[in-house]
Structures are given as structure tokens and as C-alpha cells.
Design a protein around this motif. Structure first.
Motif, PDB file in Angstrom:
ATOM      1  N   PRO A   1     -22.088  18.133  70.865  1.00 17.38           N
ATOM      2  CA  PRO A   1     -22.182  16.691  71.161  1.00 17.38           C
ATOM      3  C   PRO A   1     -20.834  15.974  71.127  1.00 17.38           C
ATOM      4  N   PHE A   2     -19.993  16.314  70.169  1.00 14.68           N
ATOM      5  CA  PHE A   2     -18.692  15.661  70.097  1.00 14.68           C
ATOM      6  C   PHE A   2     -17.771  16.099  71.234  1.00 14.68           C
ATOM      7  N   LEU A   3     -17.872  17.338  71.664  1.00 15.64           N
ATOM      8  CA  LEU A   3     -17.071  17.784  72.800  1.00 15.64           C
ATOM      9  C   LEU A   3     -17.493  17.076  74.082  1.00 15.64           C
ATOM     10  N   VAL A   4     -18.800  16.901  74.264  1.00 15.15           N
ATOM     11  CA  VAL A   4     -19.291  16.176  75.437  1.00 15.15           C
ATOM     12  C   VAL A   4     -18.846  14.717  75.378  1.00 15.15           C
ATOM     13  N   LEU A   5     -18.976  14.079  74.207  1.00 14.46           N
ATOM     14  CA  LEU A   5     -18.524  12.694  74.066  1.00 14.46           C
ATOM     15  C   LEU A   5     -17.027  12.561  74.332  1.00 14.46           C
ATOM     16  N   GLY A   6     -16.262  13.557  73.957  1.00 16.52           N
ATOM     17  CA  GLY A   6     -14.834  13.533  74.243  1.00 16.52           C
ATOM     18  C   GLY A   6     -14.535  13.608  75.726  1.00 16.52           C
TER      19      GLY A   6
ATOM     20  N   VAL B   1     -25.666   8.399  79.589  1.00 15.58           N
ATOM     21  CA  VAL B   1     -26.238   9.221  80.660  1.00 15.58           C
ATOM     22  C   VAL B   1     -25.478   9.007  81.964  1.00 15.58           C
ATOM     23  N   PHE B   2     -25.185   7.743  82.280  1.00 15.58           N
ATOM     24  CA  PHE B   2     -24.461   7.417  83.503  1.00 15.58           C
ATOM     25  C   PHE B   2     -23.066   8.063  83.503  1.00 15.58           C
ATOM     26  N   SER B   3     -22.358   7.972  82.384  1.00 18.75           N
ATOM     27  CA  SER B   3     -21.024   8.569  82.280  1.00 18.75           C
ATOM     28  C   SER B   3     -21.088  10.085  82.370  1.00 18.75           C
ATOM     29  N   TYR B   4     -22.089  10.669  81.751  1.00 21.53           N
ATOM     30  CA  TYR B   4     -22.246  12.127  81.810  1.00 21.53           C
ATOM     31  C   TYR B   4     -22.505  12.585  83.250  1.00 21.53           C
ATOM     32  N   CYS B   5     -23.382  11.865  83.943  1.00 18.82           N
ATOM     33  CA  CYS B   5     -23.680  12.220  85.343  1.00 18.82           C
ATOM     34  C   CYS B   5     -22.465  12.041  86.241  1.00 18.82           C
ATOM     35  N   CYS B   6     -21.673  10.998  85.997  1.00 18.88           N
ATOM     36  CA  CYS B   6     -20.454  10.787  86.796  1.00 18.88           C
ATOM     37  C   CYS B   6     -19.414  11.863  86.513  1.00 18.88           C
ATOM     38  N   GLN B   7     -19.378  12.346  85.289  1.00 21.29           N
ATOM     39  CA  GLN B   7     -18.404  13.369  84.911  1.00 21.29           C
ATOM     40  C   GLN B   7     -18.736  14.706  85.558  1.00 21.29           C
ATOM     41  N   ARG B   8     -20.006  14.963  85.769  1.00 22.89           N
ATOM     42  CA  ARG B   8     -20.442  16.217  86.392  1.00 22.89           C
ATOM     43  C   ARG B   8     -20.140  16.142  87.833  1.00 22.89           C
TER      44      ARG B   8
ATOM     45  N   LEU C   1     -14.744   7.782  80.930  1.00 27.89           N
ATOM     46  CA  LEU C   1     -15.708   7.238  81.880  1.00 27.89           C
ATOM     47  C   LEU C   1     -16.550   6.138  81.253  1.00 27.89           C
ATOM     48  N   GLN C   2     -16.871   6.270  79.977  1.00 27.25           N
ATOM     49  CA  GLN C   2     -17.592   5.193  79.293  1.00 27.25           C
ATOM     50  C   GLN C   2     -16.760   3.926  79.306  1.00 27.25           C
ATOM     51  N   TYR C   3     -15.495   4.069  79.030  1.00 29.64           N
ATOM     52  CA  TYR C   3     -14.586   2.926  79.025  1.00 29.64           C
ATOM     53  C   TYR C   3     -14.525   2.273  80.404  1.00 29.64           C
TER      54      TYR C   3
END
Length: 88
Positions: free
Chosen positions: A37-42, A81-88, A47-49
Motif C-alpha cells: 500500500p505504501f509503495l502504491v501511494l508513493g 482510485v482516480f489517481s491510481y487509474c491515471c497512473q496505470r 498524481l493526487q497532488y
């Protein structure tokens, strides 16, 4: 409690955690900061910002913000979720 935590009362504990993580000797901080979880948040933190105002503006226009407690409650999970999807 507010005065203590907002005026640097937790700073010594935070410094010890950061030093332990930087040195790599504290097994708890190494385990926590190297967890999935922390690696994904990193990976998605930038993108969250970048996307927080974009997503909040869209939610504000679409669903309203001032009187909508559900939108405020779901903003952070939606941003993740939005940031994770954009990162992929």
C-alpha cells in the motif's frame, strides 16, 4: 491534545521513525514503508497532488459540494482510485 499535536509535540517521534526508515535498521518502519500500500501511494502521490483540484471541481459542478456530505466523504477514496487509474 490539539495544542500538543499541532505545535510540534509529535516531532520527536516522527524524527525517530524517519531516521529508522532512512537507516534501514528499524524492522517495523522498513516493513511498513516497503509494504505494497505504501509503495502504491508513493507512485500515485504526485498524481493526487495534480488531480485534487480537477476532481474536486468536477464533483462541485456535478453533485454540489457545500451541502453534500457524501461527496466530501467520498472525495479522498475517489481521488485515490482516480489517481491510481491515471497512473496505470
Amino acid at each position: 491534545h490539539y495544542y500538543f499535536s499541532h505545535n510540534g509535540g509529535m516531532l520527536p517521534v516522527m524524527i525517530l521513525v524517519l531516521i529508522g526508515a532512512a537507516i534501514g535498521r528499524d524492522p517495523i518502519t522498513v516493513w511498513v514503508f516497503r509494504s505494497k500500500p505504501f509503495l502504491v501511494l508513493g507512485r500515485i502521490s504526485y498524481l493526487q497532488y495534480l488531480m485534487q483540484h480537477v476532481l474536486q471541481g468536477w464533483i462541485k459542478r456535478t453533485f454540489g459540494w457545500e451541502d453534500n456530505d457524501t461527496a466530501k466523504l467520498l472525495f479522498i477514496p475517489a481521488l485515490l482510485v482516480f489517481s491510481y487509474c491515471c497512473q496505470r
